[in-house]
Design a protein around this motif. Structure first.
Motif, PDB file in Angstrom:
ATOM      1  N   VAL A  33       0.863  -1.027  -0.088  1.00 45.40           N
ATOM      2  CA  VAL A  33       0.014   0.091   0.056  1.00 45.40           C
ATOM      3  C   VAL A  33       0.995   1.114  -0.058  1.00 45.40           C
ATOM      4  O   VAL A  33       0.542   2.186  -0.842  1.00 45.40           O
ATOM      5  CB  VAL A  33      -0.879   0.060   1.162  1.00 45.40           C
ATOM      6  N   CYS A  34       1.876   1.240   0.750  1.00 44.61           N
ATOM      7  CA  CYS A  34       2.794   2.355   0.932  1.00 44.61           C
ATOM      8  C   CYS A  34       3.342   2.427  -0.165  1.00 44.61           C
ATOM      9  O   CYS A  34       3.748   3.720  -0.734  1.00 44.61           O
ATOM     10  CB  CYS A  34       3.779   2.256   1.990  1.00 44.61           C
ATOM     11  N   ALA A  35       4.014   1.577  -1.010  1.00 42.84           N
ATOM     12  CA  ALA A  35       4.517   1.465  -2.459  1.00 42.84           C
ATOM     13  C   ALA A  35       3.691   2.130  -3.504  1.00 42.84           C
ATOM     14  O   ALA A  35       4.209   3.042  -4.255  1.00 42.84           O
ATOM     15  CB  ALA A  35       5.257   0.064  -2.680  1.00 42.84           C
ATOM     16  N   THR A  36       2.518   1.716  -3.361  1.00 44.92           N
ATOM     17  CA  THR A  36       1.474   2.251  -4.519  1.00 44.92           C
ATOM     18  C   THR A  36       1.083   3.755  -4.267  1.00 44.92           C
ATOM     19  O   THR A  36       1.255   4.419  -5.288  1.00 44.92           O
ATOM     20  CB  THR A  36       0.034   1.494  -4.176  1.00 44.92           C
ATOM     21  N   VAL A  37       1.131   4.149  -3.062  1.00 50.62           N
ATOM     22  CA  VAL A  37       1.079   5.707  -2.549  1.00 50.62           C
ATOM     23  C   VAL A  37       2.097   6.309  -3.281  1.00 50.62           C
ATOM     24  O   VAL A  37       2.049   7.418  -4.057  1.00 50.62           O
ATOM     25  CB  VAL A  37       0.910   6.003  -1.082  1.00 50.62           C
ATOM     26  N   ALA A  38       3.280   5.851  -2.924  1.00 54.26           N
ATOM     27  CA  ALA A  38       4.677   6.498  -3.258  1.00 54.26           C
ATOM     28  C   ALA A  38       5.025   6.650  -4.891  1.00 54.26           C
ATOM     29  O   ALA A  38       5.251   7.391  -5.754  1.00 54.26           O
ATOM     30  CB  ALA A  38       6.004   5.810  -2.855  1.00 54.26           C
ATOM     31  N   GLU A  39       4.366   5.581  -5.486  1.00 53.16           N
ATOM     32  CA  GLU A  39       4.449   5.440  -7.269  1.00 53.16           C
ATOM     33  C   GLU A  39       3.395   6.320  -7.594  1.00 53.16           C
ATOM     34  O   GLU A  39       3.617   6.890  -8.625  1.00 53.16           O
ATOM     35  CB  GLU A  39       4.008   3.686  -7.409  1.00 53.16           C
ATOM     36  N   LYS A  40       2.216   6.419  -7.236  1.00 53.46           N
ATOM     37  CA  LYS A  40       1.384   7.379  -7.438  1.00 53.46           C
ATOM     38  C   LYS A  40       1.797   9.027  -7.213  1.00 53.46           C
ATOM     39  O   LYS A  40       1.697   9.647  -8.419  1.00 53.46           O
ATOM     40  CB  LYS A  40       0.063   7.429  -6.799  1.00 53.46           C
ATOM     41  N   ARG A  49       6.085  17.438 -14.801  1.00 52.48           N
ATOM     42  CA  ARG A  49       7.235  18.006 -15.669  1.00 52.48           C
ATOM     43  C   ARG A  49       7.400  17.903 -16.963  1.00 52.48           C
ATOM     44  O   ARG A  49       8.192  18.439 -17.737  1.00 52.48           O
ATOM     45  CB  ARG A  49       8.517  17.472 -14.954  1.00 52.48           C
ATOM     46  N   GLN A  50       6.652  16.675 -17.637  1.00 53.38           N
ATOM     47  CA  GLN A  50       6.903  16.157 -18.913  1.00 53.38           C
ATOM     48  C   GLN A  50       5.445  16.616 -19.751  1.00 53.38           C
ATOM     49  O   GLN A  50       4.683  16.116 -19.424  1.00 53.38           O
ATOM     50  CB  GLN A  50       7.473  14.757 -19.011  1.00 53.38           C
ATOM     51  N   GLY A  51       5.298  17.819 -20.357  1.00 55.44           N
ATOM     52  CA  GLY A  51       4.207  18.138 -21.146  1.00 55.44           C
ATOM     53  C   GLY A  51       3.921  17.365 -22.061  1.00 55.44           C
ATOM     54  O   GLY A  51       2.595  17.676 -22.621  1.00 55.44           O
ATOM     55  N   ALA A  52       4.968  16.309 -22.813  1.00 56.87           N
ATOM     56  CA  ALA A  52       4.565  15.805 -24.223  1.00 56.87           C
ATOM     57  C   ALA A  52       3.711  14.356 -23.425  1.00 56.87           C
ATOM     58  O   ALA A  52       2.946  13.648 -24.406  1.00 56.87           O
ATOM     59  CB  ALA A  52       5.647  15.334 -24.654  1.00 56.87           C
ATOM     60  N   LEU A  53       3.442  14.238 -22.260  1.00 62.59           N
ATOM     61  CA  LEU A  53       2.852  13.021 -21.883  1.00 62.59           C
ATOM     62  C   LEU A  53       1.436  13.037 -22.106  1.00 62.59           C
ATOM     63  O   LEU A  53       0.601  13.928 -22.040  1.00 62.59           O
ATOM     64  CB  LEU A  53       3.018  12.599 -20.332  1.00 62.59           C
ATOM     65  N   VAL A  54       0.631  11.833 -22.231  1.00 65.87           N
ATOM     66  CA  VAL A  54      -0.730  11.654 -22.359  1.00 65.87           C
ATOM     67  C   VAL A  54      -1.129  11.017 -21.248  1.00 65.87           C
ATOM     68  O   VAL A  54      -0.934   9.714 -21.233  1.00 65.87           O
ATOM     69  CB  VAL A  54      -1.015  10.959 -23.762  1.00 65.87           C
ATOM     70  N   GLY A  55      -1.958  11.668 -20.224  1.00 68.25           N
ATOM     71  CA  GLY A  55      -2.191  11.295 -19.174  1.00 68.25           C
ATOM     72  C   GLY A  55      -1.061  10.833 -18.338  1.00 68.25           C
ATOM     73  O   GLY A  55      -0.079  11.285 -18.392  1.00 68.25           O
ATOM     74  N   ALA A  56      -1.389  10.300 -17.120  1.00 71.79           N
ATOM     75  CA  ALA A  56      -0.341   9.901 -16.117  1.00 71.79           C
ATOM     76  C   ALA A  56       0.489   8.830 -16.265  1.00 71.79           C
ATOM     77  O   ALA A  56       0.068   7.856 -17.101  1.00 71.79           O
ATOM     78  CB  ALA A  56      -0.833   9.876 -14.777  1.00 71.79           C
ATOM     79  N   PRO A  57       1.984   8.896 -16.099  1.00 77.93           N
ATOM     80  CA  PRO A  57       2.671   7.713 -16.639  1.00 77.93           C
ATOM     81  C   PRO A  57       2.383   6.494 -15.320  1.00 77.93           C
ATOM     82  O   PRO A  57       1.701   6.631 -14.439  1.00 77.93           O
ATOM     83  CB  PRO A  57       4.217   8.232 -16.222  1.00 77.93           C
ATOM     84  N   ARG A  58       2.940   5.376 -15.737  1.00 77.64           N
ATOM     85  CA  ARG A  58       2.729   4.252 -14.879  1.00 77.64           C
ATOM     86  C   ARG A  58       4.059   3.865 -14.296  1.00 77.64           C
ATOM     87  O   ARG A  58       4.979   3.618 -14.790  1.00 77.64           O
ATOM     88  CB  ARG A  58       2.011   3.030 -15.705  1.00 77.64           C
ATOM     89  N   VAL A  59       3.978   4.157 -12.956  1.00 80.56           N
ATOM     90  CA  VAL A  59       5.350   3.677 -11.992  1.00 80.56           C
ATOM     91  C   VAL A  59       5.336   2.642 -11.383  1.00 80.56           C
ATOM     92  O   VAL A  59       4.273   2.427 -10.671  1.00 80.56           O
ATOM     93  CB  VAL A  59       5.660   5.053 -11.349  1.00 80.56           C
ATOM     94  N   ARG A  81       6.434   3.718 -17.565  1.00 80.79           N
ATOM     95  CA  ARG A  81       5.754   3.514 -18.655  1.00 80.79           C
ATOM     96  C   ARG A  81       4.832   4.513 -18.898  1.00 80.79           C
ATOM     97  O   ARG A  81       4.232   5.044 -17.978  1.00 80.79           O
ATOM     98  CB  ARG A  81       5.091   2.228 -18.804  1.00 80.79           C
ATOM     99  N   ALA A  82       4.860   5.109 -19.984  1.00 77.39           N
ATOM    100  CA  ALA A  82       3.960   6.193 -20.193  1.00 77.39           C
ATOM    101  C   ALA A  82       3.589   6.450 -21.946  1.00 77.39           C
ATOM    102  O   ALA A  82       4.600   5.908 -22.633  1.00 77.39           O
ATOM    103  CB  ALA A  82       4.626   7.684 -19.879  1.00 77.39           C
ATOM    104  N   ASP A  83       2.825   7.164 -22.276  1.00 71.88           N
ATOM    105  CA  ASP A  83       2.365   7.373 -23.636  1.00 71.88           C
ATOM    106  C   ASP A  83       2.370   8.815 -23.810  1.00 71.88           C
ATOM    107  O   ASP A  83       2.293   9.661 -22.935  1.00 71.88           O
ATOM    108  CB  ASP A  83       0.782   7.193 -23.887  1.00 71.88           C
TER     109      ASP A  83
END
Length: 229
Positions: A33-40, A49-59, A81-83
Motif C-alpha cells: 500500500v505504501c509503495a502504491t502511494v509512492a508510485e502515484k 514536468r513532462q508536457g508531452a505525456l498523454v495522461g499520467a505515467p505508470r510507475v 511506462r508512459a504514452d
C-alpha cells in the motif's frame, strides 16, 4: 499456586505469537500500500514536468521491503511506462528502467537509465504514398508495402542511427513478386529526405541505437546520473 503463573505465561506467549504472526502476514500488504502511494506521487511529479505525456505515467518501484528502502531514501529499481505525443503529432510509447534511484533534496536521481521510445507503424506511414503500410520483416528491418499501377511493391529498409540522425536505407525490394534494385531512382526518391533528427530527450538521455519490432520502430537511449523530478 504455581500453576496460575505458568498458565499466564503460556497465554502471554500464545498472544505474543499470534500478534507476531498477524504482523508478519500484514506487513507485505502494508508495504505494498505504501509503495502504491509512492508510485502515484512520483507519477504525478513526472507528469507535471513532462508536457508531452498523454495522461499520467505508470510507475513501478521495485525492491522489498519498500518501507526499508524509503527509510534509506534509495530504491534499487524504478520502472516508468508512459504514452506521449511528439511535436509532429506522432504517438510514442515510452519505457524507462531506472537503477539505484536516490532522493536528493526536492527530487530523485537515478545512477543509470535505459529507455525505449516506440513509434507504432501507423504513425510513421505519412509520405510513403497512399495505401502504404509498414510492418516488421521479422529480421529487425522495416517492411513497406504499397501498390504501384495496381501491382504490389515491397521495400525492406534498415533504420540507422548516426549521432542524433535517423535515416531509412532500402536494402531489398520486389515489384509484382520480382526482385528489383533497392537503390533504383524511384525507390531512392521515395526515401530521400526522410532523415529524422532526434529531438532533445528528457532527463538528458542520449540515443544509442534504433530497432524494429512487432510494436513499431524503437529508439533506444541511455543516461547516467539522471534527474527525475
Amino acid at each position: 499456586m504455581t500453576r496460575r503463573p505458568a498458565n499466564g505465561r503460556r497465554r502471554l506467549l500464545l498472544w505474543t505469537a499470534l500478534v507476531t504472526a498477524v504482523l508478519l502476514l500484514a506487513l507485505p500488504a502494508v508495504d505494498r500500500v505504501c509503495a502504491t502511494v509512492a508510485e502515484k506521487r512520483l507519477a504525478e511529479r513526472i507528469a507535471a514536468r513532462q508536457g508531452a505525456l498523454v495522461g499520467a505515467p505508470r510507475v513501478s518501484i521495485g525492491g522489498f521491503p519498500f518501507l526499508l528502502s524509503a527509510a534509506r531514501g534509495s530504491f534499487p529499481e524504478v520502472a516508468v511506462r508512459a504514452d506521449a505525443v511528439t511535436r509532429e503529432g506522432r504517438a510514442v510509447r515510452a519505457s524507462v528502467d531506472l537503477r539505484e534511484v536516490t532522493e536528493t533534496g526536492d527530487g530523485y536521481t537515478a545512477a543509470a537509465a535505459d529507455a525505449r521510445f516506440t513509434a507504432p507503424f501507423d504513425s510513421l506511414g505519412a509520405g510513403l504514398g497512399a495505401g502504404a503500410t509498414l510492418s516488421a520483416d521479422g529480421a529487425g528491418r522495416l517492411r513497406v508495402d504499397r501498390e504501384v499501377l495496381g501491382l504490389p511493391l515491397t521495400v525492406v529498409a534498415e533504420p540507422r542511427l548516426t549521432g542524433r540522425t535517423i535515416t531509412v536505407v532500402p536494402v531489398a525490394a520486389s515489384f509484382a513478386g520480382r526482385p528489383v534494385d533497392p537503390a533504383g531512382p524511384r525507390i531512392s526518391a521515395a526515401f530521400a529526405g526522410r532523415e529524422l533528427v532526434v529531438p532533445e530527450l528528457p532527463a538528458g538521455l542520449a540515443p544509442t541505437r534504433v530497432s524494429v519490432g512487432e510494436a513499431g520502430v524503437t529508439l533506444h537511449a541511455r543516461g547516467h546520473d539522471v534527474r527525475l523530478t
